[in-house]
Design a protein around this motif. Sequence first.
Motif, PDB file in Angstrom:
ATOM      1  N   UNK A 121     -95.956  -1.825  -1.834  1.00 52.88           N
ATOM      2  CA  UNK A 121     -95.445  -2.899  -2.223  1.00 52.88           C
ATOM      3  C   UNK A 121     -95.392  -3.841  -0.674  1.00 52.88           C
ATOM      4  N   UNK A 122     -96.478  -4.779  -0.888  1.00 51.52           N
ATOM      5  CA  UNK A 122     -96.579  -5.711   0.285  1.00 51.52           C
ATOM      6  C   UNK A 122     -95.657  -6.912   0.478  1.00 51.52           C
ATOM      7  N   UNK A 123     -95.181  -6.980   1.648  1.00 52.95           N
ATOM      8  CA  UNK A 123     -94.288  -8.168   1.902  1.00 52.95           C
ATOM      9  C   UNK A 123     -94.943  -9.576   1.471  1.00 52.95           C
ATOM     10  N   UNK A 124     -94.536 -10.540   0.828  1.00 54.45           N
ATOM     11  CA  UNK A 124     -95.053 -11.741   0.666  1.00 54.45           C
ATOM     12  C   UNK A 124     -94.761 -12.970   1.733  1.00 54.45           C
ATOM     13  N   UNK A 125     -93.947 -12.544   2.855  1.00 50.22           N
ATOM     14  CA  UNK A 125     -93.663 -13.420   3.833  1.00 50.22           C
ATOM     15  C   UNK A 125     -92.839 -14.745   3.241  1.00 50.22           C
ATOM     16  N   UNK A 126     -92.081 -14.550   2.236  1.00 50.50           N
ATOM     17  CA  UNK A 126     -91.309 -15.630   1.980  1.00 50.50           C
ATOM     18  C   UNK A 126     -90.110 -15.776   2.528  1.00 50.50           C
ATOM     19  N   UNK A 127     -89.572 -14.748   3.147  1.00 52.84           N
ATOM     20  CA  UNK A 127     -88.256 -14.807   4.181  1.00 52.84           C
ATOM     21  C   UNK A 127     -86.980 -15.429   3.203  1.00 52.84           C
ATOM     22  N   UNK A 128     -87.233 -15.258   1.876  1.00 52.63           N
ATOM     23  CA  UNK A 128     -85.929 -15.752   1.292  1.00 52.63           C
ATOM     24  C   UNK A 128     -84.855 -14.751   1.240  1.00 52.63           C
ATOM     25  N   UNK A 134     -80.455 -14.225   7.286  1.00 52.45           N
ATOM     26  CA  UNK A 134     -79.917 -13.952   8.684  1.00 52.45           C
ATOM     27  C   UNK A 134     -79.605 -15.165   9.255  1.00 52.45           C
ATOM     28  N   UNK A 135     -80.287 -16.369   9.075  1.00 53.76           N
ATOM     29  CA  UNK A 135     -79.994 -17.690   9.595  1.00 53.76           C
ATOM     30  C   UNK A 135     -78.743 -18.314   8.837  1.00 53.76           C
ATOM     31  N   UNK A 136     -78.612 -17.853   7.660  1.00 56.63           N
ATOM     32  CA  UNK A 136     -77.391 -18.343   7.128  1.00 56.63           C
ATOM     33  C   UNK A 136     -76.191 -17.431   7.070  1.00 56.63           C
ATOM     34  N   UNK A 137     -76.368 -16.078   7.739  1.00 57.09           N
ATOM     35  CA  UNK A 137     -75.395 -15.095   8.063  1.00 57.09           C
ATOM     36  C   UNK A 137     -74.705 -14.537   6.634  1.00 57.09           C
ATOM     37  N   UNK A 138     -76.001 -14.353   5.906  1.00 62.54           N
ATOM     38  CA  UNK A 138     -75.649 -13.768   4.464  1.00 62.54           C
ATOM     39  C   UNK A 138     -76.266 -12.286   4.523  1.00 62.54           C
TER      40      UNK A 138
END
Length: 297
Positions: A121-128, A134-138
């Motif tokens: 299962x390859x990453x989509x690089x969507x970052x969601x 990480x940026x939203x500290x979630x």
Amino acid sequence: HSTTKYMDGHAQVVGGAIVDGGRFDWTKDNKYPELTTPDENGNVLLDTAEGVLYACGSRMKLYPVSEQKTAPAVAVVGKVVTVENGEEILRNGDADIICYGRSLLCDPDIALKVEKDEPIRECLNCNKGCVDAIQGRRYISCVLNAENGHEYERVITPAENPRTIAVVGGGVAGIEAARVLAIKGHKVTVFEKTDKLYGQINIASVPPRKDEMLRICKYYDEVIKEYNINVVLNHEFTKEDAQGYDEIIVAVGATNAHPPIPGIERTVDSWDVLAGKELEGKNVEVIKISGNKLIVK
């Protein structure tokens, strides 16, 4: 760029990144800096995030490892999506180590699956689920891997009483449900009313630079064959069909809302536009009136 190794308090990282507190741009200097803080064996690790250039069809601007006087170990990370990408980097002598970050959140069993020749299962690089979190500290998650972060809670185990199950809807959610059911030992049939699987992915992948989403379709094509999942296209599930199954999972997805406003009869869903439906009329004016509606004048 991330820093993965500290030696004597100095970050030994290259890639337009930090080197001993300074900046280094190899696209300008076309060489490695002199690294003077080796480990106890005299080795130095260079960590770079230039792998992204491979995914964009370019070569990394690296001196081959063999040409380095100090012979540092070079680690590459960043959008090295496939194992083939990683092998190419190693084969060309551009790095000694391939690092995977987001890819392992998406599928932590990459190495095992390569050995067993199983679908990855390859990453989509969507970052969601990862970078945005990480940026939203979630809490870090993955839109394709529901087990991520819950490895000891969400474990796929064999079913005690295997059943015959119908999955209504052949989008990504429906096929993922079929995959899990098949692994558990159930006999699964997926019903899709259109002529192709994967639902909204087919139109979500149309805009520029969104075709990376199609990687998940390739994965599920392999999964369907791997687990012998029966797929019925061009068939809308009926009450009569339901009689032949022990359980039914409904995964029909969402539909566009049509608000009761003047002129709605002259609108075209963005779904239709992305699917290639032509707009009628010689002089067509497109006006955005919401997130998913278009008015055609």
